[in-house]
Design an enzyme around this catalytic site. Structure first.
Site, PDB file in Angstrom:
ATOM      1  N   LYS A  48       0.852  -1.205   0.000  1.00 54.87           N
ATOM      2  CA  LYS A  48       0.000   0.000   0.000  1.00 54.87           C
ATOM      3  C   LYS A  48       0.883   1.249   0.000  1.00 54.87           C
ATOM      4  O   LYS A  48       2.089   1.161   0.294  1.00 54.87           O
ATOM      5  CB  LYS A  48      -0.910  -0.026   1.236  1.00 54.87           C
ATOM      6  CG  LYS A  48      -0.152   0.031   2.558  1.00 54.87           C
ATOM      7  CD  LYS A  48      -1.042  -0.268   3.755  1.00 54.87           C
ATOM      8  CE  LYS A  48      -0.221  -0.235   5.036  1.00 54.87           C
ATOM      9  NZ  LYS A  48      -0.977  -0.732   6.205  1.00 54.87           N
ATOM     10  N   ARG A 103     -10.601   0.146  14.847  1.00 54.35           N
ATOM     11  CA  ARG A 103     -10.436   0.915  13.625  1.00 54.35           C
ATOM     12  C   ARG A 103     -11.333   0.227  12.602  1.00 54.35           C
ATOM     13  O   ARG A 103     -12.531   0.152  12.816  1.00 54.35           O
ATOM     14  CB  ARG A 103      -8.936   0.887  13.249  1.00 54.35           C
ATOM     15  CG  ARG A 103      -8.484   1.997  12.378  1.00 54.35           C
ATOM     16  CD  ARG A 103      -6.981   1.950  12.143  1.00 54.35           C
ATOM     17  NE  ARG A 103      -6.543   0.784  11.365  1.00 54.35           N
ATOM     18  CZ  ARG A 103      -5.317   0.609  10.893  1.00 54.35           C
ATOM     19  NH1 ARG A 103      -4.375   1.508  11.114  1.00 54.35           N
ATOM     20  NH2 ARG A 103      -4.989  -0.465  10.210  1.00 54.35           N
ATOM     21  N   HIS A 105      -6.313  -7.189  12.845  1.00 55.31           N
ATOM     22  CA  HIS A 105      -5.053  -6.432  12.847  1.00 55.31           C
ATOM     23  C   HIS A 105      -4.718  -6.067  14.295  1.00 55.31           C
ATOM     24  O   HIS A 105      -5.611  -5.753  15.076  1.00 55.31           O
ATOM     25  CB  HIS A 105      -5.231  -5.177  11.991  1.00 55.31           C
ATOM     26  CG  HIS A 105      -3.951  -4.465  11.609  1.00 55.31           C
ATOM     27  ND1 HIS A 105      -2.809  -5.129  11.197  1.00 55.31           N
ATOM     28  CD2 HIS A 105      -3.645  -3.142  11.540  1.00 55.31           C
ATOM     29  CE1 HIS A 105      -1.871  -4.224  10.908  1.00 55.31           C
ATOM     30  NE2 HIS A 105      -2.347  -3.022  11.116  1.00 55.31           N
ATOM     31  N   ARG A 161       1.027 -10.811   7.132  1.00 50.57           N
ATOM     32  CA  ARG A 161       0.964  -9.624   6.265  1.00 50.57           C
ATOM     33  C   ARG A 161       2.122  -8.705   6.647  1.00 50.57           C
ATOM     34  O   ARG A 161       2.072  -8.008   7.654  1.00 50.57           O
ATOM     35  CB  ARG A 161      -0.366  -8.887   6.463  1.00 50.57           C
ATOM     36  CG  ARG A 161      -1.607  -9.756   6.255  1.00 50.57           C
ATOM     37  CD  ARG A 161      -2.888  -8.911   6.343  1.00 50.57           C
ATOM     38  NE  ARG A 161      -2.963  -8.113   7.551  1.00 50.57           N
ATOM     39  CZ  ARG A 161      -3.521  -8.517   8.708  1.00 50.57           C
ATOM     40  NH1 ARG A 161      -4.065  -9.717   8.801  1.00 50.57           N
ATOM     41  NH2 ARG A 161      -3.539  -7.714   9.752  1.00 50.57           N
ATOM     42  N   TYR A 168      16.757  31.410   5.912  1.00 53.31           N
ATOM     43  CA  TYR A 168      15.612  32.206   6.385  1.00 53.31           C
ATOM     44  C   TYR A 168      15.602  32.318   7.903  1.00 53.31           C
ATOM     45  O   TYR A 168      15.844  31.337   8.614  1.00 53.31           O
ATOM     46  CB  TYR A 168      14.297  31.522   5.987  1.00 53.31           C
ATOM     47  CG  TYR A 168      13.959  31.623   4.528  1.00 53.31           C
ATOM     48  CD1 TYR A 168      13.916  32.843   3.862  1.00 53.31           C
ATOM     49  CD2 TYR A 168      13.632  30.469   3.809  1.00 53.31           C
ATOM     50  CE1 TYR A 168      13.579  32.904   2.511  1.00 53.31           C
ATOM     51  CE2 TYR A 168      13.286  30.534   2.473  1.00 53.31           C
ATOM     52  CZ  TYR A 168      13.261  31.745   1.818  1.00 53.31           C
ATOM     53  OH  TYR A 168      12.916  31.808   0.507  1.00 53.31           O
ATOM     54  N   CYS A 210      14.793  24.932   3.646  1.00 52.13           N
ATOM     55  CA  CYS A 210      13.930  25.711   2.748  1.00 52.13           C
ATOM     56  C   CYS A 210      13.146  24.761   1.851  1.00 52.13           C
ATOM     57  O   CYS A 210      13.293  23.547   1.945  1.00 52.13           O
ATOM     58  CB  CYS A 210      14.778  26.638   1.885  1.00 52.13           C
ATOM     59  SG  CYS A 210      15.881  27.687   2.850  1.00 52.13           S
ATOM     60  N   MET A 211      12.341  25.315   0.979  1.00 57.31           N
ATOM     61  CA  MET A 211      11.559  24.466   0.077  1.00 57.31           C
ATOM     62  C   MET A 211      12.463  23.648  -0.837  1.00 57.31           C
ATOM     63  O   MET A 211      12.197  22.476  -1.101  1.00 57.31           O
ATOM     64  CB  MET A 211      10.604  25.326  -0.766  1.00 57.31           C
ATOM     65  CG  MET A 211       9.622  24.523  -1.588  1.00 57.31           C
ATOM     66  SD  MET A 211       8.580  25.550  -2.642  1.00 57.31           S
ATOM     67  CE  MET A 211       7.613  26.439  -1.448  1.00 57.31           C
ATOM     68  N   ASP A 212      13.564  24.279  -1.283  1.00 58.97           N
ATOM     69  CA  ASP A 212      14.405  23.648  -2.305  1.00 58.97           C
ATOM     70  C   ASP A 212      15.874  23.533  -1.926  1.00 58.97           C
ATOM     71  O   ASP A 212      16.674  23.138  -2.754  1.00 58.97           O
ATOM     72  CB  ASP A 212      14.363  24.479  -3.600  1.00 58.97           C
ATOM     73  CG  ASP A 212      12.986  24.960  -3.957  1.00 58.97           C
ATOM     74  OD1 ASP A 212      12.130  24.104  -4.185  1.00 58.97           O
ATOM     75  OD2 ASP A 212      12.772  26.188  -3.974  1.00 58.97           O
TER      76      ASP A 212
HETATM   77  C1  LIG Z   1      -0.213  -1.745   6.881  1.00 61.15           C
HETATM   78  C2  LIG Z   1      -0.826  -3.023   7.293  1.00 61.15           C
HETATM   79  C3  LIG Z   1      -0.055  -4.171   7.524  1.00 61.15           C
HETATM   80  C4  LIG Z   1       1.456  -4.155   7.538  1.00 61.15           C
HETATM   81  O1  LIG Z   1       1.889  -3.623   8.752  1.00 61.15           O
HETATM   82  P1  LIG Z   1       3.477  -3.504   9.081  1.00 61.15           P
HETATM   83  O2  LIG Z   1       3.525  -3.021  10.469  1.00 61.15           O
HETATM   84  O3  LIG Z   1       3.994  -2.494   8.115  1.00 61.15           O
HETATM   85  O4  LIG Z   1       4.044  -4.837   8.861  1.00 61.15           O
HETATM   86  C5  LIG Z   1      -0.711  -5.352   7.789  1.00 61.15           C
HETATM   87  N1  LIG Z   1      -2.051  -5.405   7.841  1.00 61.15           N
HETATM   88  C6  LIG Z   1      -2.824  -4.307   7.651  1.00 61.15           C
HETATM   89  C7  LIG Z   1      -4.294  -4.418   7.739  1.00 61.15           C
HETATM   90  C8  LIG Z   1      -2.246  -3.073   7.384  1.00 61.15           C
HETATM   91  O5  LIG Z   1      -3.017  -1.996   7.213  1.00 61.15           O
END
Ligand SMILES: *Cc1c(COP(=O)(O)O)cnc(C)c1O
Length: 357
Positions: free
Chosen positions: A39, A125, A153, A208, A249, A296-298
């Site tokens: 992602k 969540r 999660h 995951r 700045y 700065c920005m750049d």
């Molecule tokens: C981002 C995410 C992960 C991965 O988490 P890490 O801490 O980067 O390994 C796994 N499951 C879900 C649902 C996530 O949103």
């Protein structure tokens, strides 16, 4: 051959490091499959390139958040199974991408899809609250969708021994039992990177992994992970200034003695947080040197003392740390955030991304 133009603002991604990390994580996952989470454009590293490297190294699934992220992987010709876990109603997820479902409402309108039912085990969540779970399981079982998995999660897997991990695992087991009782035989997945490394008992059918695949360790313990991202620029101009001269700045820094400044043409538009002003170093000519005055920005200005520096010299802003350069973790610690935010923030049109390894 013409001499190579030094980079202005370049993010190098070491796909060899990604493969190393994925192989390590897949080995730690044991019999469980490994989902590479790509992602946010692969946490700023490039989703398609990282996905390909991860699949080569032993991952068998890909994880994305939005519908567009999943569609981009398919458009690139990647045919591994993908789970897309969160978007708004009506977002068009390609038909051969698995969907996460957290409510009966989300289930409505889905037909013939492969779905992963998400239970909220304590993160509060995404995911279905406990009291609504039996109804969701019943509705999913009665639909013409394939319930491929039950998943959740973790909130605090990066704090080994945190009691919430066990209590979430317990609620996960209860939710799975409800699915079995409804006649379903789903797979299970729960572990993120931290739990994959720290909790062998929570690997179930799949892990995951995100952050650890990019070589950043979410745990306080030591792991053989290799950071994949290096952020580089080059010296664009040098100048000698007298004692008493103030820099950038706001004139927030004043030279106490004559010194040589190297101007580096990157700034907050390139992912150098302005909040790092006066609080960070870069690697220039093999030596860590302080950046003076405001970002700065750049542009930023590096204090090189009486050393000789030349236009075109390499400047490493952060990297794996092998050569003594700062790391993304170091930036995060200084800023009071996590390295996830640093690397993910490096997805910007002004940056050139280059792949090695
Ligand atoms: C981002 C995410 C992960 C991965 O988490 P890490 O801490 O980067 O390994 C796994 N499951 C879900 C649902 C996530 O949103």
């Amino acid at each position: 051959m013409a001499a190579q133009t030094p980079p202005r603002a370049e993010v190098t991604v070491d796909l060899g490091a990604v493969r190393h990390n994925v192989a390590l994580l897949a080995a730690r996952a044991g019999d469980a499959e490994t989902m590479a989470v790509v992602k946010a454009d692969g946490y700023g590293h490039g989703a398609v390139e990282v996905a390909r490297a991860a699949l080569e190294a032993g991952a068998t699934w890909l994880g994305s958040c939005s519908a567009a992220e999943a569609a981009a992987l398919r458009a690139a010709g990647i045919d591994a199974p993908i789970l897309a876990w969160l978007d708004v109603p009506g977002a068009e997820v390609p038909p051969d991408v698995d969907l996460a479902v957290s409510s009966v409402e989300q289930l409505r309108g889905l037909s013939g899809r492969r779905i992963h039912l998400k239970i909220d085990t304590g993160l509060c969540r995404n995911g279905c609250p406990h009291e609504l779970w039996p109804d969701l399981v019943k509705a999913a079982a009665a639909s013409d969708n394939e319930v491929y998995a039950v998943w959740s999660h973790l909130a605090c897997a990066d704090e080994p021994g945190h009691p919430s991990v066990d209590s979430q695992a317990k609620r996960f087991a209860d939710a799975y039992q409800v699915a079995l009782d409804a006649g379903l035989t789903p797979k299970r997945h729960l572990a993120n990177s931290a739990a994959t490394l720290d909790r062998p008992d929570l690997r179930f059918d799949m892990v995951r992994v995100g952050i650890a695949m990019y070589g950043l360790n979410p745990l306080p313990t030591k792991e053989d992970l290799r950071p994949a991202m290096t952020f580089r620029s080059s010296v664009a101009l040098t100048k000698r200034i007298d004692a008493g001269k103030s820099v950038s700045y706001g004139q927030s820094w004043t030279a106490e003695r004559p010194t040589t400044l190297a101007l580096v043409p990157v700034g907050y538009a390139d992912g150098v947080p302005r909040l790092l002003s006066g609080r960070f170093d870069v690697l220039l000519g093999g030596i860590r040197r302080p950046v003076r005055g405001r970002v700065c920005m750049d542009q930023i200005l590096v204090d090189c003392g009486d050393d000789e520096v030349r236009v075109g010299d390499e400047v490493v802003l952060f990297g794996p740390g092998d050569r003594g350069e700062p790391t993304a973790r170091e930036w995060a610690d200084t800023l009071g955030t996590i390295d996830y935010e640093i690397v993910t923030g490096m997805y910007r049109p002004r940056l050139v991304r280059r792949y090695v390894g």
